[in-house]
Scaffold this active site. Structure first.
Site, PDB file in Angstrom:
ATOM      1  N   LYS A 186      12.437  52.447 -23.217  1.00 26.03           N
ATOM      2  CA  LYS A 186      13.462  52.117 -22.219  1.00 26.03           C
ATOM      3  C   LYS A 186      13.805  50.639 -22.329  1.00 26.03           C
ATOM      4  O   LYS A 186      13.010  49.771 -21.965  1.00 26.03           O
ATOM      5  CB  LYS A 186      12.992  52.430 -20.796  1.00 26.03           C
ATOM      6  N   GLY A 239       7.446  42.309 -19.764  1.00 22.30           N
ATOM      7  CA  GLY A 239       8.301  41.970 -18.637  1.00 22.30           C
ATOM      8  C   GLY A 239       7.549  41.138 -17.626  1.00 22.30           C
ATOM      9  O   GLY A 239       6.609  40.418 -17.973  1.00 22.30           O
ATOM     10  N   SER A 240       7.934  41.292 -16.367  1.00 26.81           N
ATOM     11  CA  SER A 240       7.399  40.407 -15.332  1.00 26.81           C
ATOM     12  C   SER A 240       6.084  40.926 -14.754  1.00 26.81           C
ATOM     13  O   SER A 240       5.777  42.118 -14.827  1.00 26.81           O
ATOM     14  CB  SER A 240       8.423  40.282 -14.205  1.00 26.81           C
ATOM     15  N   GLU A 262       2.525  42.700 -21.719  1.00 25.83           N
ATOM     16  CA  GLU A 262       2.891  41.353 -22.204  1.00 25.83           C
ATOM     17  C   GLU A 262       3.743  40.735 -21.122  1.00 25.83           C
ATOM     18  O   GLU A 262       4.887  41.144 -20.921  1.00 25.83           O
ATOM     19  CB  GLU A 262       3.712  41.455 -23.498  1.00 25.83           C
ATOM     20  N   CYS A 296       9.293  34.036 -23.173  1.00 25.76           N
ATOM     21  CA  CYS A 296       8.027  34.107 -22.433  1.00 25.76           C
ATOM     22  C   CYS A 296       7.125  32.943 -22.812  1.00 25.76           C
ATOM     23  O   CYS A 296       6.352  32.460 -22.006  1.00 25.76           O
ATOM     24  CB  CYS A 296       7.349  35.435 -22.698  1.00 25.76           C
ATOM     25  N   GLU A 397       7.422  30.721 -13.049  1.00 24.90           N
ATOM     26  CA  GLU A 397       8.182  30.922 -14.278  1.00 24.90           C
ATOM     27  C   GLU A 397       9.673  30.991 -13.931  1.00 24.90           C
ATOM     28  O   GLU A 397      10.088  31.820 -13.123  1.00 24.90           O
ATOM     29  CB  GLU A 397       7.761  32.241 -14.950  1.00 24.90           C
TER      30      GLU A 397
HETATM   31  P1  NAD Z   1      11.258  42.940 -15.588  1.00 27.91           P
HETATM   32  O1  NAD Z   1       9.824  43.181 -15.309  1.00 27.91           O
HETATM   33  O2  NAD Z   1      12.184  42.808 -14.445  1.00 27.91           O
HETATM   34  O3  NAD Z   1      11.860  44.076 -16.502  1.00 27.91           O
HETATM   35  C1  NAD Z   1      11.285  44.441 -17.731  1.00 27.91           C
HETATM   36  C2  NAD Z   1      11.571  45.899 -17.974  1.00 27.91           C
HETATM   37  O4  NAD Z   1      10.915  46.653 -16.957  1.00 27.91           O
HETATM   38  C3  NAD Z   1      13.044  46.276 -17.916  1.00 27.91           C
HETATM   39  O5  NAD Z   1      13.308  47.258 -18.886  1.00 27.91           O
HETATM   40  C4  NAD Z   1      13.165  46.883 -16.524  1.00 27.91           C
HETATM   41  O6  NAD Z   1      14.197  47.817 -16.409  1.00 27.91           O
HETATM   42  C5  NAD Z   1      11.820  47.564 -16.371  1.00 27.91           C
HETATM   43  N1  NAD Z   1      11.434  47.813 -14.983  1.00 27.91           N
HETATM   44  C6  NAD Z   1      11.792  47.116 -13.870  1.00 27.91           C
HETATM   45  N2  NAD Z   1      11.243  47.684 -12.774  1.00 27.91           N
HETATM   46  C7  NAD Z   1      10.525  48.755 -13.196  1.00 27.91           C
HETATM   47  C8  NAD Z   1       9.719  49.729 -12.543  1.00 27.91           C
HETATM   48  N3  NAD Z   1       9.563  49.731 -11.223  1.00 27.91           N
HETATM   49  N4  NAD Z   1       9.107  50.658 -13.294  1.00 27.91           N
HETATM   50  C9  NAD Z   1       9.235  50.658 -14.639  1.00 27.91           C
HETATM   51  N5  NAD Z   1      10.010  49.778 -15.307  1.00 27.91           N
HETATM   52  C10 NAD Z   1      10.644  48.824 -14.607  1.00 27.91           C
HETATM   53  O7  NAD Z   1      11.304  41.652 -16.504  1.00 27.91           O
HETATM   54  P2  NAD Z   1      12.589  40.978 -17.137  1.00 27.91           P
HETATM   55  O8  NAD Z   1      13.231  40.153 -16.066  1.00 27.91           O
HETATM   56  O9  NAD Z   1      13.422  41.975 -17.861  1.00 27.91           O
HETATM   57  O10 NAD Z   1      11.955  40.065 -18.255  1.00 27.91           O
HETATM   58  C11 NAD Z   1      11.499  38.790 -18.012  1.00 27.91           C
HETATM   59  C12 NAD Z   1       9.990  38.773 -17.968  1.00 27.91           C
HETATM   60  O11 NAD Z   1       9.445  39.279 -19.183  1.00 27.91           O
HETATM   61  C13 NAD Z   1       9.454  37.367 -17.843  1.00 27.91           C
HETATM   62  O12 NAD Z   1       8.404  37.315 -16.927  1.00 27.91           O
HETATM   63  C14 NAD Z   1       8.959  37.070 -19.252  1.00 27.91           C
HETATM   64  O13 NAD Z   1       7.987  36.084 -19.326  1.00 27.91           O
HETATM   65  C15 NAD Z   1       8.465  38.395 -19.695  1.00 27.91           C
HETATM   66  N6  NAD Z   1       8.394  38.460 -21.155  1.00 27.91           N
HETATM   67  C16 NAD Z   1       7.157  38.467 -21.749  1.00 27.91           C
HETATM   68  C17 NAD Z   1       7.040  38.512 -23.131  1.00 27.91           C
HETATM   69  C18 NAD Z   1       5.692  38.536 -23.795  1.00 27.91           C
HETATM   70  O14 NAD Z   1       5.619  38.906 -24.950  1.00 27.91           O
HETATM   71  N7  NAD Z   1       4.625  38.152 -23.132  1.00 27.91           N
HETATM   72  C19 NAD Z   1       8.185  38.566 -23.914  1.00 27.91           C
HETATM   73  C20 NAD Z   1       9.419  38.549 -23.290  1.00 27.91           C
HETATM   74  C21 NAD Z   1       9.503  38.515 -21.901  1.00 27.91           C
END
Ligand code: NAD
Length: 493
Positions: A186, A239-240, A262, A296, A397
């Site tokens: 996704k 993600g977050s 991650e 990130c 962040e």
């Molecule tokens: P996010 O957590 O909002 O979203 C990430 C993904 O999760 C998206 O596809 C989103 O649709 C999905 N998502 C959101 N709510 C969900 C739920 N309730 N259930 C399942 N899936 C859900 O994060 P973002 O704003 O897209 O990305 C930014 C974050 O990602 C930052 O914190 C960044 O540091 C992190 N990041 C980490 C790395 C790493 O390798 N460590 C790499 C890139 C980004």
């Protein structure tokens, strides 16, 4: 490149579909959602919106493919070839994919095209592993022959963010399929387009139907359905932290699916007084302003020794003021648009918080409203000096082009400051003193430490975080841990 961009726009006139069981299909609800070009604020494309019923269909397709002996028993050399063909397909489509990434994410064309090579490389790297996922023989007391098998985990849900849409998808899919798993990916609702292009590449490369499925949709709907699904064996997430907590709950409340996470960072780049200032400035600058700071591993906290802080801040502010921020398609632009209205608002809120809390704006500190740029989400690269550890811009962040500079007096103070965060993704040390560098590398709480460089990445090198920055490591041999499980077989002799 103009021709490529025109071609890409033409393709995007047609709504993009879900990829399930080897076919591009409409969402069962018939619903579409808009994908925005952040450089203009206008609609770039429409995409079919996966709902829980589409996720069910994708998981069923992935389960079917996982059970199918054509995939389960595929010769390792054939699986290796398949991954190499995916890599070749990405190379062939490099410009088109790069252009779509640029239009959808707001990164510069150079950055968009530049993301494709490492995505192809990770398929090449794990192609090699397809023939090396192997067990061991174990000497035991008694008359038995004992060995282990490394078997795939099963159906893997993979949820990725918007900052490197193609690359994050590649980091997830390549090791999963190299080990014989099947995947339901996704992508982020803000940037689903290049993951769908990767699905096309997989199809052309001959990846069997159902092995890779892509379901663009919203996190709270499609993401949540995947996370709670009883027939998904594992979820790999980037993600977050906030979303990660929901995934942990979803796993606990469903089938205890395995999780790898991650997450974010607030990464310290530590500069000792004997550092090469020119090298340090270059690394610190691109560490926070590359990809608009939507990284990130951004070097978002510059921890400078008292003696060098003024020189560093001055040089970084000069570079920030000279940086061309503009149309991501313009080859002269070095920084493009923030990915979305929501992220843009968040970055501006942090900039205001920094000013309110008493930090000094050394460069930037505002949105850009010149000419056409007023339509999109453009922010000036921002350097805050005189930041103290309690300020929100030092702790949280931001995920944007905002640098916070803090000062320390000695190595002990540097380590204390660096580790004073809930995150632990990456850290860096700049010094000519190799002993001090290694001592700090030992003491810094981070999954990756860079010495006299920033953002070192290689498909073979593990990446991931300590503390709230995640569970597990991606890339390298370490990722195989996520995508295999060990079976121990005893044979009485
Ligand atoms: P996010 O957590 O909002 O979203 C990430 C993904 O999760 C998206 O596809 C989103 O649709 C999905 N998502 C959101 N709510 C969900 C739920 N309730 N259930 C399942 N899936 C859900 O994060 P973002 O704003 O897209 O990305 C930014 C974050 O990602 C930052 O914190 C960044 O540091 C992190 N990041 C980490 C790395 C790493 O390798 N460590 C790499 C890139 C980004």
């Amino acid at each position: 490149m103009q021709e490529v961009v025109a071609r890409v726009h033409k393709r995007l006139r047609e709504p993009r579909k879900l990829y399930i069981g080897g076919r591009f299909v409409d969402a069962r609800s018939g619903r579409l959602f808009d994908v925005i070009n952040p450089a203009t604020g206008e609609r770039l494309a429409q995409v079919h919106e996966a709902g829980p019923e589409d996720v069910d269909a994708a998981v069923a397709a992935a389960r079917g493919a996982f059970r199918d002996t054509a995939w389960r028993r595929m010769h390792p050399s054939a699986r290796e070839r398949l991954l190499l063909q995916v890599a070749d397909g990405l190379d062939e489509w490099r410009k088109e994919i790069g252009a779509v990434e640029c239009l959808n994410n707001g990164k510069t064309l150079r950055e968009g095209v530049g993301d494709v090579q490492p995505a192809a490389d990770i398929f090449r790297y794990y192609a090699g592993w397809a023939r090396h996922v192997q067990g061991e023989t174990i000497p035991v007391d008694g008359d038995d022959f004992v060995y282990t098998l490394r078997e795939p985990v099963g159906v893997c849900g993979q949820i990725v963010p918007w900052n490197y849409p193609l690359l994050m998808a590649a980091w997830k899919i390549a090791p999963a399929i190299a080990c014989g798993n099947t995947v339901v990916l996704k992508p982020s609702e803000w940037t689903p387009l290049t993951a769908l292009m990767l699905a096309e590449v997989c199809k052309q490369a001959g990846v069997p139907d159902g092995v890779v499925n892509v379901v663009p949709g919203f996190g709270e709907v499609a993401g949540a359905a995947l996370a709670a699904h009883m027939d998904v064996d594992k979820v790999a997430f980037t993600g977050s932290v906030e979303t990660a907590r929901k995934l942990v709950h979803a796993s606990a409340d469903s089938n205890l699916k395995k999780l790898s996470l991650e997450l974010g960072g607030k990464s310290p780049l530590v500069v000792l007084p004997d550092a090469d200032i020119e090298d340090t400035v270059r690394a610190a600058f691109w560490g926070i302003f590359g990809n608009k700071g939507e990284v990130c591993s951004a070097s978002s906290r510059l921890l400078a020794h008292r003696e060098v802080r003024p020189r560093l801040v001055e040089a970084l502010a000069d570079m920030a003021n000279d940086m061309k921020v503009g149309d991501p398609l313009d080859p002269d632009s070095r920084m493009g648009a923030i990915v979305s209205q929501a992220q843009f608002d968040k970055v501006l809120r942090y900039i205001e918080a920094g000013k309110r809390e008493g930090a000094r704006v050394a460069a930037g500190g505002e949105r850009i409203t010149d000419g056409d740029l007023a339509r999109g989400f453009f922010v000036r690269p921002t350097v805050f000096d005189d930041v103290t550890p309690d300020m929100s811009i030092a702790r949280e962040e931001i995920f944007g082009p905002v640098l916070s500079v803090l000062e320390f007096e000695d190595d002990e103070g540097a380590v204390r400051l660096a580790n004073d965060t809930t995150y632990g993704l990456v850290a860096g040390v700049f010094t000519r003193d190799i002993q001090r560098a290694h001592r700090l590398a030992r003491d810094l709480e981070a999954g990756v430490v860079w010495i006299n460089r920033w953002n070192g990445f290689d498909s073979a090198a593990p990446f991931g975080g300590y503390k709230h920055s995640g569970w597990g490591r991606e890339m390298g041999q370490h990722a195989l841990e996520h995508y295999t499980q060990t079976k121990c077989v005893w044979v009485a002799l």
